[in-house]
Scaffold this active site. Structure first.
Site, PDB file in Angstrom:
ATOM      1  N   GLN A  97       3.423   7.446  15.533  1.00  0.00           N
ATOM      2  CA  GLN A  97       2.442   7.211  14.475  1.00  0.00           C
ATOM      3  C   GLN A  97       1.691   5.889  14.723  1.00  0.00           C
ATOM      4  OE1 GLN A  97       4.110   5.442  11.207  1.00  0.00           O
ATOM      5  NE2 GLN A  97       2.018   4.816  10.742  1.00  0.00           N
ATOM      6  N   GLU A 128       0.856  -1.201   0.000  1.00  0.00           N
ATOM      7  CA  GLU A 128       0.000   0.000   0.000  1.00  0.00           C
ATOM      8  C   GLU A 128       0.884   1.241   0.000  1.00  0.00           C
ATOM      9  OE1 GLU A 128      -3.582   0.715   2.729  1.00  0.00           O
ATOM     10  OE2 GLU A 128      -2.159   2.226   3.424  1.00  0.00           O
TER      11      GLU A 128
HETATM   12  P1  FAD Z   1     -18.268   0.120   6.364  1.00  0.00           P
HETATM   13  O1  FAD Z   1     -18.032  -1.240   5.855  1.00  0.00           O
HETATM   14  O2  FAD Z   1     -19.392   0.896   5.775  1.00  0.00           O
HETATM   15  O3  FAD Z   1     -18.468   0.009   7.944  1.00  0.00           O
HETATM   16  C1  FAD Z   1     -18.453   1.182   8.769  1.00  0.00           C
HETATM   17  C2  FAD Z   1     -19.186   0.883  10.072  1.00  0.00           C
HETATM   18  O4  FAD Z   1     -20.587   0.730   9.795  1.00  0.00           O
HETATM   19  C3  FAD Z   1     -18.747  -0.435  10.740  1.00  0.00           C
HETATM   20  O5  FAD Z   1     -18.795  -0.224  12.119  1.00  0.00           O
HETATM   21  C4  FAD Z   1     -19.814  -1.430  10.294  1.00  0.00           C
HETATM   22  O6  FAD Z   1     -19.970  -2.499  11.218  1.00  0.00           O
HETATM   23  C5  FAD Z   1     -21.055  -0.532  10.242  1.00  0.00           C
HETATM   24  N1  FAD Z   1     -22.070  -0.974   9.284  1.00  0.00           N
HETATM   25  C6  FAD Z   1     -21.875  -1.435   8.025  1.00  0.00           C
HETATM   26  N2  FAD Z   1     -23.070  -1.710   7.437  1.00  0.00           N
HETATM   27  C7  FAD Z   1     -24.033  -1.389   8.345  1.00  0.00           C
HETATM   28  C8  FAD Z   1     -25.461  -1.445   8.332  1.00  0.00           C
HETATM   29  N3  FAD Z   1     -26.151  -1.893   7.267  1.00  0.00           N
HETATM   30  N4  FAD Z   1     -26.146  -1.037   9.451  1.00  0.00           N
HETATM   31  C9  FAD Z   1     -25.476  -0.579  10.543  1.00  0.00           C
HETATM   32  N5  FAD Z   1     -24.121  -0.514  10.608  1.00  0.00           N
HETATM   33  C10 FAD Z   1     -23.405  -0.913   9.520  1.00  0.00           C
HETATM   34  N6  FAD Z   1      -9.888   5.459   4.799  1.00  0.00           N
HETATM   35  C11 FAD Z   1      -9.669   6.458   3.909  1.00  0.00           C
HETATM   36  O7  FAD Z   1     -10.180   7.572   4.108  1.00  0.00           O
HETATM   37  N7  FAD Z   1      -8.913   6.264   2.783  1.00  0.00           N
HETATM   38  C12 FAD Z   1      -8.342   5.057   2.494  1.00  0.00           C
HETATM   39  O8  FAD Z   1      -7.675   4.916   1.471  1.00  0.00           O
HETATM   40  C13 FAD Z   1      -8.542   3.972   3.408  1.00  0.00           C
HETATM   41  N8  FAD Z   1      -8.023   2.756   3.174  1.00  0.00           N
HETATM   42  C14 FAD Z   1      -8.260   1.712   4.046  1.00  0.00           C
HETATM   43  C15 FAD Z   1      -7.752   0.449   3.746  1.00  0.00           C
HETATM   44  C16 FAD Z   1      -7.980  -0.631   4.611  1.00  0.00           C
HETATM   45  C17 FAD Z   1      -7.421  -1.993   4.278  1.00  0.00           C
HETATM   46  C18 FAD Z   1      -8.745  -0.420   5.803  1.00  0.00           C
HETATM   47  C19 FAD Z   1      -8.973  -1.572   6.762  1.00  0.00           C
HETATM   48  C20 FAD Z   1      -9.276   0.833   6.087  1.00  0.00           C
HETATM   49  C21 FAD Z   1      -9.049   1.918   5.220  1.00  0.00           C
HETATM   50  N9  FAD Z   1      -9.576   3.189   5.471  1.00  0.00           N
HETATM   51  C22 FAD Z   1      -9.344   4.218   4.579  1.00  0.00           C
HETATM   52  C23 FAD Z   1     -10.310   3.465   6.718  1.00  0.00           C
HETATM   53  C24 FAD Z   1     -11.842   3.275   6.562  1.00  0.00           C
HETATM   54  O9  FAD Z   1     -12.343   4.186   5.620  1.00  0.00           O
HETATM   55  C25 FAD Z   1     -12.472   3.513   7.931  1.00  0.00           C
HETATM   56  O10 FAD Z   1     -12.123   2.470   8.812  1.00  0.00           O
HETATM   57  C26 FAD Z   1     -13.984   3.762   7.965  1.00  0.00           C
HETATM   58  O11 FAD Z   1     -14.318   4.218   9.274  1.00  0.00           O
HETATM   59  C27 FAD Z   1     -14.830   2.517   7.687  1.00  0.00           C
HETATM   60  O12 FAD Z   1     -14.784   2.168   6.379  1.00  0.00           O
HETATM   61  P2  FAD Z   1     -15.433   0.771   5.867  1.00  0.00           P
HETATM   62  O13 FAD Z   1     -15.292   0.768   4.404  1.00  0.00           O
HETATM   63  O14 FAD Z   1     -14.917  -0.361   6.646  1.00  0.00           O
HETATM   64  O15 FAD Z   1     -16.993   1.054   6.259  1.00  0.00           O
END
Ligand code: FAD
Length: 287
Positions: A212, A17
């Site tokens: 960090q 990454e």
């Molecule tokens: P989701 O999958 O939408 O989940 C978010 C929350 O909502 C979780 O608590 C989940 O349990 C809950 N949830 C999901 N669906 C529902 C539903 N139907 N009803 C109620 N609750 C629900 N951030 C950046 O800004 N840029 C990046 O490039 C970036 N890269 C990342 C790469 C990796 C590998 C990881 C692990 C994280 C990355 N992040 C990045 C961070 C990420 O955007 C955050 O962790 C964010 O808070 C959650 O994103 P998600 O896609 O997991 O969200």
């Protein structure tokens, strides 16, 4: 090349990454860094997405450079919390036009004035996954959290929402960083029990900067095992020793993962090819 097809081959994959240049920062150092990383022959390189502003514009450019100039498969991260549905459509069109095949579909962190009921936005990453597949032409992955996402009430509820994301079409998952492999093994077992059967790529962060790491762990909820904390405490004032210890810790974590059948290894390189190179060198007979 589509990442789901690379993973379908069934062998061990390594990926890196990187993050794009910040607003107005020069491109050259990041291009140099991805050039060196691509010489290490990873299966793909992913590029993070900073919500809003110039950083988000830089993600497609770096992903395109990796894919089209360096001929290494690339994956563009894309978040939906701070981009309207219309803006998402524009970014998908741009990624398709520049030949990026793979997207990591994310919600992103919630902006301060976020309104969950605003129908101009996708609320969860699962909706973004569906939108991208509906748009067509991309392989789509999503994020997962071995120790649970910070906003979830508990890890089971998080897993149920993760299963929804997979049911919406996420073809593989990339984990949040973790420092204790048993957290991943427990997660994989629980994920299988709820029917999550797509490949899970383990995200490994080689520690280089103690502040960090502590900040990221506080934000993400990742726990630090005592063995790791002792190492941080011992070497936190000595960057050269910490670097060596961090590379050794990450190498050991990866060897244990591979020995236990985890085939996908994703290294959070922090744009430091020399660190990724040292780890790859340590694994030269294993990979
Ligand atoms: P989701 O999958 O939408 O989940 C978010 C929350 O909502 C979780 O608590 C989940 O349990 C809950 N949830 C999901 N669906 C529902 C539903 N139907 N009803 C109620 N609750 C629900 N951030 C950046 O800004 N840029 C990046 O490039 C970036 N890269 C990342 C790469 C990796 C590998 C990881 C692990 C994280 C990355 N992040 C990045 C961070 C990420 O955007 C955050 O962790 C964010 O808070 C959650 O994103 P998600 O896609 O997991 O969200």
């Amino acid at each position: 090349m589509f990442i789901n097809e690379i993973l379908d081959n069934g062998g061990i994959t390594t990926s890196f990454e990187v993050f794009p240049p910040k607003n107005n920062a020069p491109f050259e150092p990041v291009l140099k860094s991805v050039e060196k990383l691509s010489l290490l022959k990873p299966d793909f390189i992913s590029v993070t997405y900073g919500a809003g502003g110039g950083t988000s514009q830089n993600t497609p450019k770096i992903a395109s450079y990796i894919q089209n100039e360096l001929h290494t498969p690339s994956m563009a991260h894309l978040t939906c919390a701070s981009s309207t549905k219309e803006e998402i459509y524009a970014i998908l069109s741009q990624l398709r036009d520049i030949g990026v095949d793979n997207i990591l579909a994310l919600r992103g962190d919630l902006p301060e004035n976020y309104n969950p009921d605003d129908s101009n936005y996708y609320r969860y990453a699962s909706q973004l996954v569906e939108r991208i597949l509906d748009f067509g032409g991309f392989s789509v992955g999503a994020a997962c959290y071995p120790e649970g996402h910070v906003e979830s009430k508990n890890t089971h509820e998080d897993l149920i929402h993760l299963k929804e994301k997979v049911d919406c079409g996420a073809q593989y998952l990339v984990t949040q960083m973790f420092f204790d492999n048993s957290a991943l093994y427990s997660f994989l077992y629980r994920a299988l029990k709820v029917g999550i059967d797509v490949p899970v790529i383990a995200g490994i962060m080689p520690v280089m900067n103690p502040n960090q790491i502590k900040r990221s762990c506080a934000l993400s909820g990742a726990t630090l095992p005592s063995r790791f904390k002792i190492m941080l405490d011992k070497f936190s004032d000595d960057p050269v020793s910490l670097r060596q210890a961090g590379i050794a810790y990450a190498t050991e974590q990866i060897i244990d993962l591979i020995a236990n059948g985890v085939n996908g290894i994703h290294i959070y390189t922090m744009n430091k090819p020399e660190v990724a190179g040292a780890i790859m060198n340590n694994l030269s007979s294993i990979l």
